[in-house]
Every structure is written in C-alpha cells, then in structure tokens.
Enzyme design. Structure first.
Site, short mmCIF file in Angstrom:
data_model
loop_
_atom_site.label_atom_id
_atom_site.label_comp_id
_atom_site.label_asym_id
_atom_site.label_seq_id
_atom_site.Cartn_x
_atom_site.Cartn_y
_atom_site.Cartn_z
CB VAL A 118 47.22 24.94 24.32
CG1 VAL A 118 46.09 25.55 23.50
CG2 VAL A 118 46.73 24.60 25.72
CD GLU A 166 35.16 31.84 25.01
OE1 GLU A 166 34.42 32.73 24.62
OE2 GLU A 166 35.11 31.34 26.17
N GLY A 221 38.39 26.68 29.16
CA GLY A 221 38.89 25.98 27.98
C GLY A 221 38.01 26.09 26.76
CB ILE A 224 33.01 26.13 27.95
CG1 ILE A 224 33.26 24.73 28.51
CG2 ILE A 224 31.54 26.50 28.06
CD1 ILE A 224 33.02 24.63 30.02
CG ASP A 258 44.01 28.20 36.27
OD1 ASP A 258 44.66 28.65 35.31
OD2 ASP A 258 42.90 27.64 36.14
CE LYS A 277 41.10 28.74 33.97
NZ LYS A 277 41.17 27.30 34.24
N GLY A 312 42.89 20.83 28.76
CA GLY A 312 43.41 19.85 27.80
C GLY A 312 43.79 20.53 26.49
N1 NAI Z 1 46.56 23.21 29.16
C1 NAI Z 1 45.31 23.64 29.29
O1 NAI Z 1 44.37 22.87 29.50
C2 NAI Z 1 45.01 25.09 29.16
C3 NAI Z 1 46.00 26.05 29.11
N2 NAI Z 1 45.69 27.36 29.00
C4 NAI Z 1 46.72 28.37 28.93
O2 NAI Z 1 47.39 28.24 27.68
C5 NAI Z 1 48.75 28.58 27.84
C6 NAI Z 1 49.61 27.41 27.39
O3 NAI Z 1 49.29 26.31 28.20
P1 NAI Z 1 49.93 24.86 27.94
O4 NAI Z 1 50.07 24.62 26.49
O5 NAI Z 1 49.16 23.92 28.77
O6 NAI Z 1 51.35 25.08 28.59
P2 NAI Z 1 52.67 24.22 28.35
O7 NAI Z 1 53.53 24.44 29.54
O8 NAI Z 1 52.33 22.83 27.95
O9 NAI Z 1 53.29 24.94 27.06
C7 NAI Z 1 53.94 26.17 27.10
C8 NAI Z 1 55.11 26.06 26.13
O10 NAI Z 1 55.69 27.35 25.98
C9 NAI Z 1 57.10 27.16 25.96
N3 NAI Z 1 57.71 28.44 26.32
C10 NAI Z 1 57.85 28.98 27.55
N4 NAI Z 1 58.48 30.16 27.45
C11 NAI Z 1 58.74 30.37 26.15
C12 NAI Z 1 59.37 31.41 25.42
N5 NAI Z 1 59.87 32.47 26.03
N6 NAI Z 1 59.45 31.30 24.07
C13 NAI Z 1 58.96 30.22 23.44
N7 NAI Z 1 58.35 29.17 24.07
C14 NAI Z 1 58.25 29.27 25.42
C15 NAI Z 1 57.36 26.04 26.94
O11 NAI Z 1 58.61 25.45 26.69
C16 NAI Z 1 56.19 25.11 26.63
O12 NAI Z 1 56.52 24.20 25.62
C17 NAI Z 1 48.93 28.99 29.30
O13 NAI Z 1 48.76 30.38 29.42
C18 NAI Z 1 47.78 28.27 29.99
O14 NAI Z 1 47.39 28.90 31.18
C19 NAI Z 1 44.38 27.79 28.93
C20 NAI Z 1 43.36 26.90 28.99
C21 NAI Z 1 43.59 25.47 29.13
N1 LIG Z 2 45.21 24.36 34.43
C1 LIG Z 2 43.95 24.78 33.93
C2 LIG Z 2 43.93 24.68 32.45
C3 LIG Z 2 42.80 25.38 31.86
O1 LIG Z 2 42.58 26.57 32.05
C4 LIG Z 2 42.86 23.90 34.50
O2 LIG Z 2 43.19 22.86 35.07
O3 LIG Z 2 41.70 24.27 34.38
NA NA Z 3 36.30 29.29 27.08
#
Ligand code: NAI
Ligand SMILES: N[C@@H](CC=O)C(=O)O
Ligand code: NA
Length: 451
Positions: free
Chosen positions: A26, A139, A144, A146, A211, A215, A317
């Site tokens: 993200v 949000e 995601g 939506i 997860d 939510k 995503g």
């Molecule tokens: N991927 C998705 O579809 C969605 C993700 N989210 C939420 O968004 C957040 C991020 O998700 P993603 O990007 O998918 O995760 P990700 O695992 O791809 O990215 C997280 C990043 O943070 C870095 N990180 C971890 N600890 C750190 C620190 N102390 N300092 C700096 N960087 C650090 C990691 O190395 C990684 O690159 C999470 O809370 C997730 O639940 C929410 C909705 C959808």
């Molecule tokens: N891991 C979550 C990411 C979005 O919140 C999912 O699969 O829905």
């Molecule tokens: Na949303």
C-alpha cells in the site's frame, strides 16, 4: 472583494508536511500517487502536500522507479516529529501504536489502514487524537477502496443501523473463490493472494479470521456507537473448510463465503445488545454476496430509515487501498487548512456484546451414518429433542468401494436446519456425534441468507 463560488480557491497556504511510514504494497502506491497527482491534490486541499520522508525497515531495497530514494529513512520516530500529517502503513501493533500516539500528541493528524491496531487500541488512539486536537482517519482499514466507514460515520449518522453483513476479507474470498471456481488447492490459492498483495504480512491473520474480526469490531463500533474490541468478536477462519464443504454447498444451491455479521439484538425484556461474528457460511447462490469474486468485498448495511444499502468494490490490493488512504489524507488536510476536524469516537450507546450461543442461525450438518432402517428417525429425534426443526434432509448411499462398515454399508446424511440459537444447534451436533449410528460428523457449517 469576495471570491465567486465558481472561482478556484487556489493554493493559498504553505505546504503541509506528510510523513509516510511503511513502503510495502500500500505504501508504495500511496507514495507514487502523492507524487503523480501532486498538483491536483494541492488544488483539492488548498495547500501542497509535501512528502517529507518515507520510513522503511531496510534501506537499499529496490522499490522501483516511483520511489524517490532520497526520501527514505529508517528513523520513523524522527520523521513523525517533523510532520503535519502522518500516514501509517507499517501494520501490526508495535511500533505502529507508539508512532501514531507520538504523531497525535505532536499535533499531526493520522491516516492509517491498520485494522488490527484499531480493533485492539482504538479508544486509546481516539483519546490521543482528541487530546491533540487532531484527526484519526482509517477508511482503508475496512473493505479497502470501498467508501464504507465514512458513510456509516457521517452519511448514516442520522439513522439507526440494524445490521452490517458482508465479505470484508479479500484474501479469504479469493481463496474460497479459487477453490470453488478453479478447483485450486488451499495452499496454492493463499500463495496467489500473497503474490497479488492482498494478504497480510502473516496470512494467518486472513485465513484464521483475525483480519475479518478486527474489521467487524470496527464496523460494529461505528454502526452501534459502542466500543467493540477484537476479542468481543466470535471468530472462525477458513482453514477447516474442505473441498467437500464447497461441493456440499453446491449440492444445496449455495456457495461458501467468509462472512462478517454485526447485528443489533433485542432481548425478551426489550434491552438491546450487539452480536459480532466472523465465520465461513453457506449462502444461497442467488444471494448478491454469492457473486462476489476474487478479492472483491461487498457489505450490506441495513438501517431503520434507509433500508438496505450495498457497498461493493476492491477490498484489498495496494492500489485500491491507496485510494482510500489518499481520500482520508485529502480530507484531513482540508480540515487542517480550514481549521476544522472530522467526527471523533462515538460510544454513547454502551451496548453489551451478546454471546455467540444466543445468535440465531441455521446449520448444514453432514453425517456419515450406518445405512440401516430407523437411522433417519433416530437422527430426527435427537434434532427435535434440542428444539431444532429440520428444513431438508438428503440421504445418499456411500458406494461400497468407499464404505468399510461391512454388509450394512454406510450412507451420507445431510441435514439443513431451520433457524435456532447457535447454542441449541451446537448441542444438537454434539448429541448427533454421540449416536452409535453416526460414524462421523463430516462437516458442520452455518447457513446464512433467507430461511
Ligand atoms: N494490502 C492490502 O490489501 C491492505 C492492507 N491494509 C493495511 O495496510 C497496512 C500495510 O499493508 P501492506 O502494505 O499490505 O503491508 P506490507 O507488509 O506490504 O508493507 C508494510 C511495510 O512496512 C515495513 N515496516 C514494518 N515495520 C516497519 C518499521 N518499524 N518502520 C518502517 N517500515 C516498517 C515493512 O518492511 C513493509 O515494507 C497494514 O496495516 C494492512 O493491514 C489495509 C487494507 C488493504
Ligand atoms: N489482508 C486483507 C487486506 C485488506 O484489508 C484482505 O485480504 O482483505
Ligand atoms: Na474502505
């Protein structure tokens, strides 16, 4: 001279400093969109948004051409101190919690997608935002891209929500969809969801329902103006869903979906409560949720005056989630420029969370039984003794090659019940399992949708 309404407000104030914490699925997209759309975002906010740094865990990783490596730092705490707006996308509880608390205390508004943190420590974060006179926006944390939380918090603020029901985890929907439509094996489907950036850093959070439970806690808190903690949510994941369950669902014209269900309940004495649960369930193939494919999410909100509303779109995503993050960022930045703030926590209702045993649902029970006269009557008797009534029964002989019960043979008996409390249905299954004629309880799954 007063400005006419149709004239642009222009970018009149100095830049707002934005700190991005985390550059994963993200975060990378958020950084890219902030750069690509910088001019338009400045017009919409009324001030430029200056990305002053991106906190990462490790420097020297190739993050593609969209990330300006001069912005990268491993010192997230120092970066937070310099920001007007902080975007937290590292995930997990610590150090995300401390970084957000520090940001709020220093007077920065925070945008996060961290549902796990919100469902565990939401009240503490809200209080810190209140104390700092700033905003906490999330949000992206549910469904995601939506727009769902803002409609619940703001558009429906004048209504009374009865129920929120839907698919809120993209990974499990993707896995169940691939198991059903493409016949994919569970592990392969999870690996695909990870590769596509849908899964959490540890996909156990997705497949075990943590997860979705986070939510659901957030949705219930907002919908019912009541604090609901992650631990208040009844949680079952999809790891025990078998290909047999998927096939069994198809035989009754249903599909298996991982659902989140938040309901306002009314006890016999008229007192209100809430029930919040996430678990796999069979729903009729004709139900709108049945056609939600891949990592899409869909959520029904039923409100007293509005009736039924449906929200549908990409629930996971990097790019879709970045859209929700940027929407919150623009909103928080606008409020900062205008000297206002969005709504804070609303928990005046203090409704009790009711136990799962009181929830009214239906069961699909698949049994292996001895194939001899009177078996069906015994099964029906046990079910009736528990105050449960049967909607349908289907019996099929298990072919001799599969059967190992001697000359009597075995049969498969599938019972779909009418509505009853979860406690009564659970007790029914235990009693059935104890019958001599039941060789195995092959599968038990709740059935949602019309009774
Ligand atoms: N991927 C998705 O579809 C969605 C993700 N989210 C939420 O968004 C957040 C991020 O998700 P993603 O990007 O998918 O995760 P990700 O695992 O791809 O990215 C997280 C990043 O943070 C870095 N990180 C971890 N600890 C750190 C620190 N102390 N300092 C700096 N960087 C650090 C990691 O190395 C990684 O690159 C999470 O809370 C997730 O639940 C929410 C909705 C959808
Ligand atoms: N891991 C979550 C990411 C979005 O919140 C999912 O699969 O829905
Ligand atoms: Na949303």
């Amino acid at each position: 001279m007063s400005r006419r309404n149709h004239e642009p407000r222009g970018v009149t104030v100095e830049a707002l400093k934005v700190a991005l914490l985390g550059c994963g699925s993200v975060g990378t997209q958020v950084a890219r969109l902030l750069t690509v759309h910088a001019e338009e975002l400045a017009q919409r906010v009324g001030a430029p948004l200056e990305l002053i740094g991106i906190a990462v865990r490790t420097l020297g990783v190739d993050r593609g051409p969209d990330i300006d490596t001069r912005l990268l730092t491993t010192d997230a705490a120092e970066l937070v101190k310099r920001a007007d707006l902080v975007i937290e996308l590292v995930g997990g509880i610590e150090p995300a919690r401390t970084l957000i608390l520090d940001a709020l205390a220093s007077g920065a508004s925070v945008v996060t997608g961290n549902k796990a943190l919100l469902a565990e420590h939401g009240p503490e974060l809200y209080e810190a935002a209140e104390a700092g006179g700033v905003e906490l926006c999330y949000e992206a944390a549910v469904a995601g891209a939506i727009p769902l939380l803002r409609p619940i918090r703001e558009s429906l603020a004048g209504d009374r929500i009865r129920r929120v029901l839907g698919i809120v985890n993209g990974t499990t929907n993707y896995v169940l969809d691939k198991m059903d439509a493409a016949g994919l094996d569970f592990a392969d489907a999870v690996a695909q969801a990870q590769a596509l950036g849908y899964a959490e850093a540890d996909p156990t959070a997705d497949v075990e329902g943590y997860d979705a439970a986070s939510k659901a806690a957030i949705l219930a808190s907002l919908a019912f103006h009541t604090r609901v903690h992650a631990d208040d949510v009844h949680r079952e994941g999809i790891t025990s869903v078998t290909a047999g369950d998927v096939a069994s669902a198809r035989q009754i014209g249903a599909v298996v979906k991982m659902l989140a269900i938040c309901e306002r309940t009314v006890a016999a004495d008229g007192s209100e409560g809430v029930s919040v649960r996430v678990h796999p369930a069979m729903i009729p193939a004709s139900h709108p949720l049945a056609s939600v494919r891949e990592a899409f999410n869909a959520v029904f909100v039923e409100a007293e005056a509005a009736g039924e509303l449906m929200f549908y779109g990409r629930g996971a995503g990097g790019l879709p989630t970045a859209s929700a993050v940027l929407g919150d960022l623009v909103s928080a930045a606008r409020n900062r420029v205008g000297g206002s703030r969005g709504p804070g926590e609303s928990t005046y209702a203090h409704l009790p969370v009711r136990p799962m045993g009181e929830v009214v649902t239906r069961y699909h029970i698949s049994l292996d039984v001895a194939d001899r006269p009177g078996v069906l009557a015994q099964v029906a008797k046990v079910i009736a003794e528990h105050g449960v009534s049967i909607e349908t029964v289907r019996q099929q002989q298990i072919p001799a090659a599969v059967s190992d019960a001697g000359e009597q043979g075995r049969a498969s008996l599938v019972v779909v019940t009418h509505s009853a409390t979860d406690a009564a249905l659970g007790a029914t299954v235990s009693a059935l399992a104890g019958l001599d004629i039941v060789t195995a309880v092959v599968g038990v799954m709740r059935v949602e949708g019309e009774d």
